[in-house]
Each structure stands twice: as C-alpha cells, then as structure tokens.
Design an enzyme around this catalytic site. Structure first.
Site, short mmCIF file in Angstrom:
data_model
loop_
_atom_site.label_atom_id
_atom_site.label_comp_id
_atom_site.label_asym_id
_atom_site.label_seq_id
_atom_site.Cartn_x
_atom_site.Cartn_y
_atom_site.Cartn_z
N ALA A 163 -7.07 -12.90 -37.15
CA ALA A 163 -6.70 -11.44 -37.57
C ALA A 163 -7.07 -12.19 -39.23
O ALA A 163 -6.64 -13.20 -39.51
CB ALA A 163 -5.40 -10.47 -37.27
N SER A 188 -11.27 -11.54 -34.82
CA SER A 188 -10.58 -10.12 -34.26
C SER A 188 -10.95 -8.77 -33.71
O SER A 188 -11.71 -8.37 -35.39
CB SER A 188 -9.43 -10.48 -34.56
N TYR A 237 -7.83 -4.75 -28.70
CA TYR A 237 -6.21 -3.91 -27.69
C TYR A 237 -7.09 -2.94 -28.09
O TYR A 237 -7.94 -2.06 -28.03
CB TYR A 237 -5.60 -4.51 -28.91
N THR A 255 -7.07 -8.48 -24.88
CA THR A 255 -6.25 -9.27 -24.92
C THR A 255 -4.74 -8.22 -24.51
O THR A 255 -5.43 -7.01 -24.92
CB THR A 255 -5.80 -9.59 -27.18
N LYS A 294 -7.86 -11.84 -22.07
CA LYS A 294 -7.54 -13.39 -23.01
C LYS A 294 -5.74 -12.36 -22.52
O LYS A 294 -5.33 -11.81 -23.03
CB LYS A 294 -7.43 -12.74 -24.17
N SER A 319 -3.82 -17.78 -22.05
CA SER A 319 -3.08 -17.91 -23.32
C SER A 319 -1.36 -17.37 -23.31
O SER A 319 -1.70 -16.29 -22.87
CB SER A 319 -3.80 -16.97 -24.34
N HIS A 353 -0.88 -16.75 -26.28
CA HIS A 353 -0.99 -16.30 -27.71
C HIS A 353 -0.15 -16.73 -28.77
O HIS A 353 0.25 -16.40 -30.09
CB HIS A 353 -0.70 -14.52 -28.37
N ARG A 396 -5.74 -28.32 -29.98
CA ARG A 396 -5.69 -29.45 -30.96
C ARG A 396 -6.81 -30.42 -31.77
O ARG A 396 -7.18 -30.66 -32.61
CB ARG A 396 -4.18 -30.24 -31.55
#
Length: 328
Positions: A45, A72, A94, A120, A197, A219, A221, A256
């Site tokens: 976001a 997002s 969402y 999500t 997700k 995930s 989050h 990463r």
C-alpha cells in the site's frame, strides 16, 4: 517477521553436479503468464509515501523486467494508472463492508485489463502493529488510497501516540465476516482468474481449490498479522501437497534474494511474490531503483541455479532440501 527470514535461512539445498547448465533458463509460467523468472511484485500500500511516483514507478520496473505487478487496493495510484505502464497487472482486494464498492473495483480491474484478481484473506482486521501504535502512525495528507475514491482518504479524527490511522481506516472499510461462501460468490462475479493470498493451513488450500480458486499464496502478511503464526517456508510444502497440482502455489513473506527463490521452488512453489526489497529499491531510486532490485534477484537466481545444477525451473523443483537435519 524475523522468523520468516530465519525459516528460509534454515533451508539447505542439496545441489546436483555434472549437469549441463550452460544454457540454463528461469523462464516459466506464473499466474498463467509466461515470465522470464518465477516472481511477481507483491501488493504493498501507499507507495507514494516512499517515492513521489509510487506504484507507477514500481509497476514500470515490473514491466521492464517482464514480471506481474500486484497493485494493492490501498495503493496511492489508481489501478488504471498502474495498468497504463504496460505491466501485467493484478488487482488485489480486501473484503469490504461496502459490497457496491467491491463490485465497482472488480469491474474497474476488468476494464483496465488486469490479468487476475487477488483476494487477501488473512486480514479480518489489521494486526496489532506496535511500532505503528507507538509512533501514532498518520499518513501524509497527500497519500491516500486512490482506488477507493471518497472512501480512500482516511479518518481525520485519528492521530497521536497509541493510535494508528491505518488500523482505524481499515477497521471501517474491511468486513471481518468473509466466508468460503463469499469466496465462491466472488469467483462467480468475475471472468478473471482468482488468487487467494494468506493461506497457511493445507485444509484452507484444499477449500480454496474446491471454491474454484486458480492460485493460492502462502503468506503470513510479512509477519504483520498474527504474531506467532508459522513461517511461510515451513507452511509451503504441506500446502503444495494439499493442492496436488490443481492450482498454482506462490509464496511470500521472507523472500529477500535469488537463493530464496530457488529454495521456494525446491519446496514446491510455482513462484514467489517479492515485497520489501522492491520498496527499498523504490525509496532509494524510484523506477530505476526498483528495476535494479528485480535485476539483482534474477541474477542471483540464475547463479544459484547454475551452482545447484538446475538447467531450468522444473529441475529446481526436483532439488532435495534439508531443514533442521531432516531431508525432504
């Protein structure tokens, strides 16, 4: 959050040798699309908080790299602006109390040429983020949830230590009553592929398949919802087993670099979503910085594949791993 990275660090790869990797390739399919590397940019976001060009710059980097970009619902640039960059755009959503606004966003995603919707499902309410509360998190006035129109501006009354404007705002917008019946309804009202997700339990992965979901994302989050939830690298293999090839399985939270991507593939993932590293690149150098992050991850993946004896993505998925002394 820390455990996500540690879980990837604990995975050990068993490289193969005497394999011709001179012509190796990381090309594969992700979200039904051909991609040069098995990754997409995760939904994040308010990116204009980090750089004035925000999501447009980040999506431009994804377009150059040839990987999908997930915008997002709480982005600070609209889905139409993001899609105009030429990136293969996925719209993240969402479950909203305002069903009319939800339907409107689905229609806008379809009209903008999005390649999929990503719902999500691990945020019935925002997790208790102590850093936000201690600092009294308030967005700059010019950083808004651009996709939500009048509902995207936030709550003027919220502010000060012990409060989070983002938590208060999402508490008003998000509906915690989401059920599998709602997921099936969402599946029925769009022609776009549907991604879920926030999956960690393999039983939920099986329910997602039964609901007609095309892709699940393992995930937690980024470690910012339920503190103490299982790390994604730990949860991934059981989810892969549960779906049994019936849908794609992506993973995020803790990825990463390129070696992490290779480890995710070895654990059975179709590919990964990359989050924080791209934001670091965006903050440091705008579109060029974000593009350099994607380049680096790709370079690292190609090198890791060579050293592990993997000429292609399918062979990467056949690598054996060991975790805490146990082979898989």
């Amino acid at each position: 959050m820390r455990e996500n990275g540690r879980a990837f660090d604990r995975i050990r790869l068993l490289p193969r040798v005497a394999v011709d990797v001179a012509g190796r390739t990381a090309r594969t399919r992700l979200l039904g699309l051909p991609v040069p590397v098995p990754l997409a940019v995760a939904p994040m976001a308010y990116q204009t908080w980090l750089h004035p060009d925000g999501e447009v710059a980040a999506a431009s980097a994804a377009a150059v790299a040839g990987v999908p970009f997930v915008v997002s619902m709480m982005a600070s640039r609209t889905v139409e602006e993001v899609a105009a960059t030429g990136a293969a755009t996925v719209m993240q959503l969402y479950w909203l109390r305002d069903r009319g606004l939800f339907r409107e966003l689905v229609g806008r995603a379809e009209a903008a040429g999005c390649v999929a919707l990503m719902l999500t499902v691990d945020v019935p309410l925002l997790g208790r983020r102590l850093r936000d509360l201690r600092g009294g998190l308030v967005r700059p006035a010019n950083v808004v949830a651009a996709n939500l129109g009048r509902a995207g501006g936030g709550l003027d009354a919220v502010g000060g230590a012990g409060t989070s404007e983002v938590a208060a705002h999402t508490g008003v917008l998000f509906d915690p009553s989401l059920s599998w019946a709602d997921v099936a309804w969402i599946r029925s009202v769009t022609r776009l592929p549907l991604v879920l997700k926030g999956i960690l339990d393999p039983d939920d992965a099986a329910l997602a398949v039964a609901a007609g979901v095309d892709t699940v994302v393992v995930s937690n989050h980024g470690g910012r919802q339920l503190d103490g939830a299982v790390a994604t690298a730990v949860a991934l293999p059981a989810v892969v087993d549960a779906v049994d090839g019936r849908c794609e399985v992506l993973v995020d939270s803790g990825v990463r670099g390129g070696v992490d991507v290779l480890k995710a593939l070895a654990l059975g993932a179709t590919g990964v979503l990359v989050g924080r590293p791209l934001l670091w690149g965006l903050a440091a150098g705008g579109a060029a910085g974000a593009a350099r992050v994607l380049d680096l991850i790709g370079e690292e993946l190609h090198e890791a594949m060579a050293l592990a004896g993997c000429p292609d993505v399918d062979s990467a998925r056949r690598l054996r791993t060991s975790v805490a002394g146990g082979d898989r």
